[in-house]
Design an enzyme around this catalytic site. Sequence first.
Site, PDB file in Angstrom:
ATOM      1  N   ASP A 193     -10.579 -37.925 -67.264  1.00 46.71           N
ATOM      2  CA  ASP A 193     -11.601 -38.721 -66.575  1.00 46.71           C
ATOM      3  C   ASP A 193     -12.530 -39.562 -67.889  1.00 46.71           C
ATOM      4  OD1 ASP A 193     -14.173 -39.607 -65.670  1.00 46.71           O
ATOM      5  OD2 ASP A 193     -14.562 -37.918 -64.412  1.00 46.71           O
ATOM      6  N   HIS A 198     -19.977 -40.171 -69.606  1.00 43.78           N
ATOM      7  CA  HIS A 198     -19.831 -38.959 -70.256  1.00 43.78           C
ATOM      8  C   HIS A 198     -19.847 -38.836 -71.616  1.00 43.78           C
ATOM      9  CE1 HIS A 198     -19.870 -37.614 -66.064  1.00 43.78           C
ATOM     10  NE2 HIS A 198     -18.630 -38.564 -65.988  1.00 43.78           N
ATOM     11  N   ILE A 213     -24.097 -37.617 -69.680  1.00 39.32           N
ATOM     12  CA  ILE A 213     -24.170 -35.994 -68.851  1.00 39.32           C
ATOM     13  C   ILE A 213     -22.689 -35.530 -68.778  1.00 39.32           C
ATOM     14  CG2 ILE A 213     -26.153 -36.983 -67.924  1.00 39.32           C
ATOM     15  CD1 ILE A 213     -24.256 -37.591 -65.080  1.00 39.32           C
ATOM     16  N   GLY A 216     -19.218 -33.844 -63.489  1.00 39.78           N
ATOM     17  CA  GLY A 216     -19.523 -32.865 -62.390  1.00 39.78           C
ATOM     18  C   GLY A 216     -18.169 -31.896 -62.129  1.00 39.78           C
TER      19      GLY A 216
END
Length: 290
Positions: A193, A198, A213, A216
Amino acid sequence: MPIDAAEALAAKPRSAEITWDHKDIQLYHLGLGAGANPDLADPATDAGELRYTLESRLHVLPSFATVAGAGMGMMGGLAAPGIDVDLTAVLHGGQSVELHRPIPVKGRATTSSKVAAVYDKGKAAVLVLRSEAADDEGPLWTSDAQIFVRGEGGFGGERGPSGSPEVPEGPCDHTALRPVRPDQALLYRLSGDWNPLHADPEFAGLAGFERPILHGLCTYGMTLKAVVDTVLGGDVTRVRAYRTRFAGIVLPGETLRVGMWESKDRVRVAVTAVERQDAPVLTDTVVELN
């Protein structure tokens, strides 16, 4: 409009061949914090943690399905005809994985990806991206990702299912605290990903966040590992399906509080961020058991 629901739903599934081996499994597990379990005196050499990190003892956490083949299933859905979206407007709203049998440590499979649904939430569109994987022995898993695209609603489409979050009753049966390393997003993204949200502070700012962040799906995997280790005695084969809704962000360096309510055929879970007054992170989270 960047999203043409009719075209996306009518498009033929996209197929891809994917492979993986123990290195992919180990990297994924390390990205979830394997080998750093705070409940253990020496997690790097603990037999339970070695099931995630040592090739001679390796098992596969079922949430690996979300990154197998570097996440080709989800990427195939986002590349479908009729889908043209700005990544800064994209949020992962929910995820489910159904296991048809345990994932082998080394494998080769064919994935089939499609847009299974497009919902109109008014100010946002929701895409349900479905990926199915099978090898020579038959089906392996079915994975659904619910993707919110801000600013793409209002096209007059079906609103889709809705409901209030499932809140378990009474005190939880088990609680696990799982620290998120400051560099964890940088390690996890090596499993496929590459969204700069991120890793890149400038990109994160464009998306409305003060800093990058955590993925998820990293929180998703960390939570399943906590359930497997705490409730299932480390037996990944007992997981039949796993679903969640992403209710809030996680910042690298924070601590996850994983509350678990155990019953015969399932474990209900709630995850919060300790340092932000237990702000909700995962809701409607259920691990269904064999």
